[in-house]
Design an enzyme around this catalytic site. Structure first.
Site, PDB file in Angstrom:
ATOM      1  N   CYS A  95     -17.484  70.060 -43.265  1.00 53.19           N
ATOM      2  CA  CYS A  95     -16.237  69.874 -43.996  1.00 53.19           C
ATOM      3  C   CYS A  95     -15.147  70.788 -43.439  1.00 53.19           C
ATOM      4  O   CYS A  95     -14.733  70.621 -42.305  1.00 53.19           O
ATOM      5  CB  CYS A  95     -16.486  70.069 -45.496  1.00 53.19           C
ATOM      6  SG  CYS A  95     -15.169  69.359 -46.510  1.00 53.19           S
ATOM      7  N   HIS A 121     -21.396  66.712 -46.890  1.00 52.20           N
ATOM      8  CA  HIS A 121     -22.034  67.995 -47.198  1.00 52.20           C
ATOM      9  C   HIS A 121     -23.547  67.848 -47.345  1.00 52.20           C
ATOM     10  O   HIS A 121     -24.036  67.681 -48.465  1.00 52.20           O
ATOM     11  CB  HIS A 121     -21.504  68.530 -48.523  1.00 52.20           C
ATOM     12  CG  HIS A 121     -20.113  69.048 -48.475  1.00 52.20           C
ATOM     13  ND1 HIS A 121     -19.800  70.348 -48.195  1.00 52.20           N
ATOM     14  CD2 HIS A 121     -18.923  68.427 -48.703  1.00 52.20           C
ATOM     15  CE1 HIS A 121     -18.489  70.529 -48.253  1.00 52.20           C
ATOM     16  NE2 HIS A 121     -17.927  69.368 -48.561  1.00 52.20           N
ATOM     17  N   GLU A 146     -25.676  70.074 -47.395  1.00 53.42           N
ATOM     18  CA  GLU A 146     -26.210  71.177 -48.211  1.00 53.42           C
ATOM     19  C   GLU A 146     -26.135  70.876 -49.698  1.00 53.42           C
ATOM     20  O   GLU A 146     -26.742  71.571 -50.506  1.00 53.42           O
ATOM     21  CB  GLU A 146     -25.497  72.491 -47.861  1.00 53.42           C
ATOM     22  CG  GLU A 146     -24.126  72.717 -48.502  1.00 53.42           C
ATOM     23  CD  GLU A 146     -22.977  71.965 -47.822  1.00 53.42           C
ATOM     24  OE1 GLU A 146     -23.256  71.117 -46.937  1.00 53.42           O
ATOM     25  OE2 GLU A 146     -21.808  72.209 -48.188  1.00 53.42           O
TER      26      GLU A 146
END
Ligand SMILES: Nc1ncnc2c1ncn2[C@@H]1O[C@H](COP(=O)(O)OP(=O)(O)O)[C@@H](O)[C@H]1O
Ligand SMILES: [Mg+2]
Lengths: 80, 742, 220, 80
Positions: free
Chosen positions: C86, C194, C196
């Site tokens: 990002c 993302h 994560e």
């Protein structure tokens, strides 16, 4: 015709972007920089051939969309 | 020095009587700086002069309440040494004038309230009310407000996980933007605002002071008129980048023992923060304004004291800790300045605020009289006339049940708010277990299996029709929404948005709503720990619907047990908890399908709220969720059973076959009635659930089974879930896709 | 496997990244402040999401001029693994470590939702836990994720197989639906989604987990 | 001295903001508008007194920070 519009923050209105740029520039080693202000610059083509009418039209665009007149000023230039 | 004329006094929003009190307190004529300070301290916004008397009646205590109203935010104990800190605050007037910045700075302000106390914000919510969709300004306002909330919260890296958004004519000239923040702290490391320690340094940190929003606090306390667009320069611009740094720097300093007291500079900036610190500590302050970090040239004392520049904090440090603290703030690239010292109170026990500027003493004010002797009004009020309860039969049936359902699910107020919450980062921080779209958001306590559930609710048309019942209902609905995720509701924050309190019928709405909220809080063991009052939400004499927004927070001990609103699979039994009487007065059906506006006496009373029943039904449902016997749960609110079923179906993309169990009731009254204390659950074990319900004396009815792509009632009424969903999801994007001017 | 996460002023997915990396590596992951200048001990450097410098001027522009960037370049040149997510992706493009730029989303709106991605290749340290062509669900949350390059660069990165992931349903106007790109050597990956954020079933999915597991294994 | 910088997108670079403005303007009823482009306009004070040196300094700022020369052009004006 071509018109250009500059939109800038009114005096006294906080400019967080300008402040951050100023900070980063001095971090990069540039000395003696003050009061950085960031504005917008808009160019557009308009079909209207009459200069006065063109300006009126762009003025209306600024008031309605391009500028936030609560916190911004704008200036218009008509080219050609 | 210029003389204080009656005009100047009036411009400062002080009445003649109030000015007399000023003269009495000062024992002389104030100068302009002093007058300005009085005016902001005594504004409705800061002094709560119209509402104080009534707010005192709210229950604020429970064994788990660590800190109730009065500080920056309320604090509850959530076990294991953890505390949840939360509050809601309005930024209505600024958001109407400049929606992006108004909403953004509202979010920034409420987050500061929470991290001032030592909490890391972990979630934001926002309760929004706009005028009717057709109003020429609505689209522009929605755009700006949503973008502003997202712009600030996203940059801060705090997920925005929930809220509400409603359209109603009464907000045409007066939108509501209520922002709530929930934070987490350690219960043994909480920070308060009471200054202490004579001689201790008073320190300013954060952004520089400019001429932002001077008189913002008084603006928020006067009624709007057409010419208030002229007051525009009072709008502040938010800088979420700086606030993020301020957050990290403050939390870092809070890990040390340097801070004695801390207070954010919110409305009325340096004035209210310094006065609050000094008055709660019973001390005085000598402040040198030359040391205030300034963004603009030639600022006067008046301007500095009244500026509402954002992203600033005031602290009292222990002596000798200045250098260590300065190093932290400088690492985070923020201003840090010692601007004053704490002083002894005078012989009468009064601390004084003494201000110096350019070598001169420019103000000397006794602190307590300003902070405590501020006016308190017992404004005249009249109770709201009672309305008749509409009988189910008296409200016309729709031409088609499923057609009506589709209209309601796809209307301005029944449609999905995805367009809004997809513009908010609702997942950052990696603990959002239930994202927006359900009853309450669920956010895990980082690194644990615990979670907080949070929601905001109010049904203003109910409050208008019966303030006491509407106040109860708002609290009960938040309690139900939390319960529906399996949470134990713990406490609320309230944001009382009303019209002009100088009108007895408006004051009557306020008094009634407070009574209803208090009833519900007591009955549900669910105290008020923080709140905010926004009055004068009125344009050219027309007030908004009374809107006491309630923000509720609950605790989930084991987050793996929480359930969502989507049907929990195919072939599940659907059970309705709570009895259905077909109450259509003030219902969404009456508004959307019959086309009433709820204002007329004939639109009936809102549904009665039986708090004992709420508690019984809710406790039962929560017990079932915690013991893992049910797979989905949704409370029944706006739009009744059918809308609730549709929402469960749309969320899961699974249909259902529902028996017609309406019995004596007209089907539309059964389906769209808004009786309270109800939930819909799904389970693969209906017999057990029904048996336990019966044992607990809880009304439970098996109504159908999940499956297929259709939502079907009885033999005749059916609609595809896809069709419903399409209507539900498209209203808001379609509405917002039209170009708008500002 | 030693990993670190770089922290810029107003990074805000730094903790999320640390949690994901620690979960897969089982080791402590350091947070490195942007004023530092040495990354020599690390196998993997992650540049996290957020709003470094408020996204002012251009996203990632100011962070890309931070003191730490010299060390990040050295790390990449050395062949170390470098992951930008990002805002991290924006920073790496601004710093010239990855081709292209990320412009304002085509509809000018911030977008936060799960999107479907196609895994374009799985022969890298980042993607070996996926299969080629696999569809995975990963959240996006950005205002400026509209991937753009000039035609020539586009041809080159497509020709080199530098596209890492593509959107199935383009949420932001990216050219060729590009969601993530590698550098030529394949040791630097930048992506807007993302991974994560979905490494924990409690949060609604684990499609991001194979990336971190692969990194933990590969760089062990 | 005062400097102003205009940062504009290079030809051929997509301009989502310009596009959106164009779209909204025609939605608002403005006719004959074409090719709207949005750029940035930055004003700053610099201590440097020499005009040539000032320009050099600002040019360096543009290359290093103010513009992304992969996609943007810039022009500098030094005032006074
Ligand atoms: N302004 C908003 N911001 C974020 N989420 C919102 C907003 N408005 C509505 N939502 C979300 O949409 C869902 C439906 O809202 P609402 O109809 O008010 O729920 P309920 O009737 O259960 O109280 C909720 O999850 C809510 O949090
Ligand atoms: Mg609900």
């Amino acid at each position: 015709m071509k018109a250009t519009v500059h939109v800038t923050l009114k005096n006294g209105v906080l400019d967080p972007q300008g402040k951050a740029i100023e900070h980063t520039l001095s971090g990069l080693g540039f000395k003696g920089i003050g009061d950085v202000r960031q504005g917008k610059f808009i160019e557009l083509d308009i079909a209207e051939k009459d200069k006065t009418k063109a300006r009126e039209q762009v003025d209306a665009m600024c008031r309605q969309l391009l500028a936030n007149t609560v916190i911004e000023n704008y200036t218009i230039e008509i080219i050609e | 020095m210029s003389k204080i004329t009656p005009e100047i006094v009036a411009e400062h929003g002080l009445s003649k009587e109030e000015y007399q009190l000023v003269l009495q307190i000062m024992g002389r004529e104030p100068n302009i700086t002093e007058l300005g300070i009085f005016s902001v301290m005594w504004s409705e916004h800061c002094s709560y002069k119209s509402s104080k008397k009534w707010l005192k009646t709210l229950p604020t205590e429970a064994p788990w309440v660590i800190c109730g109203p009065g500080e920056n935010a309320g604090i509850i104990d959530i076990g294991d040494g953890d505390a949840a800190i939360f509050k809601m605050e309005s930024h209505n007037h600024p958001s109407y004038i400049e929606p992006y910045q108004g909403a953004a700075t509202g979010v920034g302000g409420i987050m500061r309230d929470v991290f001032t106390m030592g909490a890391r914000p972990i979630a934001n919510l926002n309760a929004l009310r706009f005028g009717r969709p057709e109003h020429p300004k609505t689209r522009h306002l929605v755009h700006g407000v949503v973008e502003g909330i997202g712009g600030y919260g996203n940059c801060m890296g705090v997920p925005t996980v929930g809220g509400e958004c409603e359209f109603n004519k009464s907000y045409d000239g007066n939108i509501l933007v209520n922002a709530m923040t929930v934070g987490l702290a350690k219960a043994n490391n909480i920070f308060y605002c009471a200054a202490a320690g004579i001689g201790n340094p008073v320190v300013y940190v954060g952004s520089k002071t400019g001429r932002d929003g001077i008189h913002g606090a008084t603006m928020a306390s006067t009624e709007f008129t057409e010419d208030s667009e002229e007051k525009r320069p009072t709008v502040q611009v938010g800088d979420p980048f700086t606030e993020k740094l301020l957050l990290e720097a403050c939390l870092e300093l809070m890990q040390t023992d340097a801070i004695v007291a801390i207070q954010d500079m919110g409305a009325a900036g340096l004035t209210s923060s310094s006065f609050e610190m000094a008055s709660s500590g019973g001390v005085g302050i000598d402040m040198n304004l030359d040391n205030v970090p300034q963004r603009e040239q030639n600022m006067t004392a008046y301007e500095m004291m009244l500026s509402e520049s954002q992203e600033r904090m005031l602290m009292v440090l222990k002596p000798g800790k200045e250098d260590m603290a300065r190093a932290i703030f400088e690492k985070w690239e923020l201003d840090f300045a010692v601007i004053g010292t704490l002083t002894e109170p005078d012989a009468d026990g009064n601390g004084h605020m003494v201000l110096y500027h350019k070598g001169e003493k420019v103000a000397d004010l006794p602190i307590n009289p300003l902070a405590h002797a501020s006016p308190e009004y017992d404004r005249p009020w009249v109770p709201t006339p009672k309305r008749e309860t509409l009988s189910p039969e008296s409200v016309a049936a729709p031409t088609s049940i499923m057609g009506a359902l589709k209209t309601m699910c796809g209307g301005a107020n029944g449609s999905s708010r995805r367009w809004i919450w997809e513009q908010y980062d609702h997942m950052v921080m990696g603990d959002t277990v239930q994202r927006p779209g359900g009853d309450a958001a669920v956010v895990r306590v980082h690194g644990t299996q615990k979670a907080l559930a949070m929601t905001s609710d109010v049904t203003p048309r109910y409050v208008f029709a019966d303030p006491v019942m509407g106040g109860r209902q708002a609290v009960a609905e938040t309690w139900r929404n939390l319960t529906a995720t399996g949470a134990r509701p713990l406490a609320i924050t309230d944001n009382m948005n009303f019209g002009n309190p100088q009108r007895p019928e408006i004051m009557g709405q306020f008094v009634g709503a407070v009574e209803g909220i208090a009833d519900a809080c007591r009955a549900l063991d669910y105290p008020v720990v923080s709140g905010n009052v926004s009055l004068y939400n009125e344009t050219n004499g027309t007030g908004i619907l009374p809107t006491p927004t309630i923000g509720g927070v609950g605790l989930i001990d084991d987050v793996s047990k929480t359930v969502g609103i989507g049907f929990g699979g195919v072939g599940q039994a659907i059970i309705i908890i709570g009895e259905t009487h077909g109450h259509l007065g003030q219902s969404q059906y009456l508004m959307e399908i019959i086309g009433r506006d709820g204002l007329a006496m004939e639109d009936g009373a809102p549904p009665p709220v039986d708090l004992a029943l709420e508690r019984k039904n809710g406790d039962f449902v929560r017990g079932e969720i915690i013991s893992g016997t049910i797979s989905a749960c949704h409370d029944v609110s706006d739009g009744g059973i059918l809308v609730a079923l549709a929402e469960m179906a749309m969320t899961a993309n699974i249909g259902a076959k529902i028996e017609d169990v309406s019995g004596q009731l007209p089907l539309h009254a059964w389906g769209f009635g808004e009786d309270q204390a109800r939930y819909i659950i799904t389970t693969s074990n209906p017999e057990d659930v029904l048996e336990r319900a019966e044992k607990s004396g809880v009304w439970a009815t098996l109504v159908g089974t999940t499956g297929s792509g259709e939502l079907t009632i009885g033999d005749e009424h059916s609609i595809s879930v896809a069709e419903l969903k399409n209507a539900h999801e498209s209203w808001m994007p379609d509405f917002m896709s039209h170009p708008e001017a500002h | 496997m030693k990993a670190c996460v770089i922290v810029f002023p107003a990074s805000n997915c730094d903790r999320d990244m640390q949690v994901a990396l620690e979960r897969s590596t089982g080791k402590k992951v350091d947070m490195v402040w942007h004023r530092e200048s040495d990354l020599s001990g690390y196998d993997l450097v992650a540049v996290p999401g957020g709003f470094s410098y408020g996204d002012y001027l251009r996203c990632g522009a100011m962070a890309a001029r931070s003191p730490i960037m010299g060390a990040i370049k050295k790390h990449a040149d050395r062949g170390g693994l470098l992951l930008g997510v990002c805002n991290g992706f924006q920073i790496l493009t601004e710093a010239g470590l990855l081709p292209g730029v990320l412009m304002r989303n085509a509809n000018l709106k911030f977008v936060c939702r799960d999107v479907e991605l196609t895994v374009e290749r799985n022969d890298t340290a980042f993607a070996s836990g996926y299969t080629k062509g696999q569809k995975i669900r990963i959240p996006v949350a950005h205002h400026d994720g509209n991937y753009f390059t000039d035609d020539e660069t586009l041809k080159r990165i497509e020709g080199n197989g530098q596209v890492a992931f593509r959107y199935v349903d383009n949420p932001n106007g990216s050219l060729n639906s590009i969601a993530g790109v590698y550098n030529e050597r394949g040791n630097v990956l930048g992506l807007m989604p993302h991974p994560e954020r979905l490494v924990d079933a409690q949060l609604g999915g684990t499609d991001g987990l194979p990336m971190f597991d692969a990194l933990a294994k590969g760089a062990a």
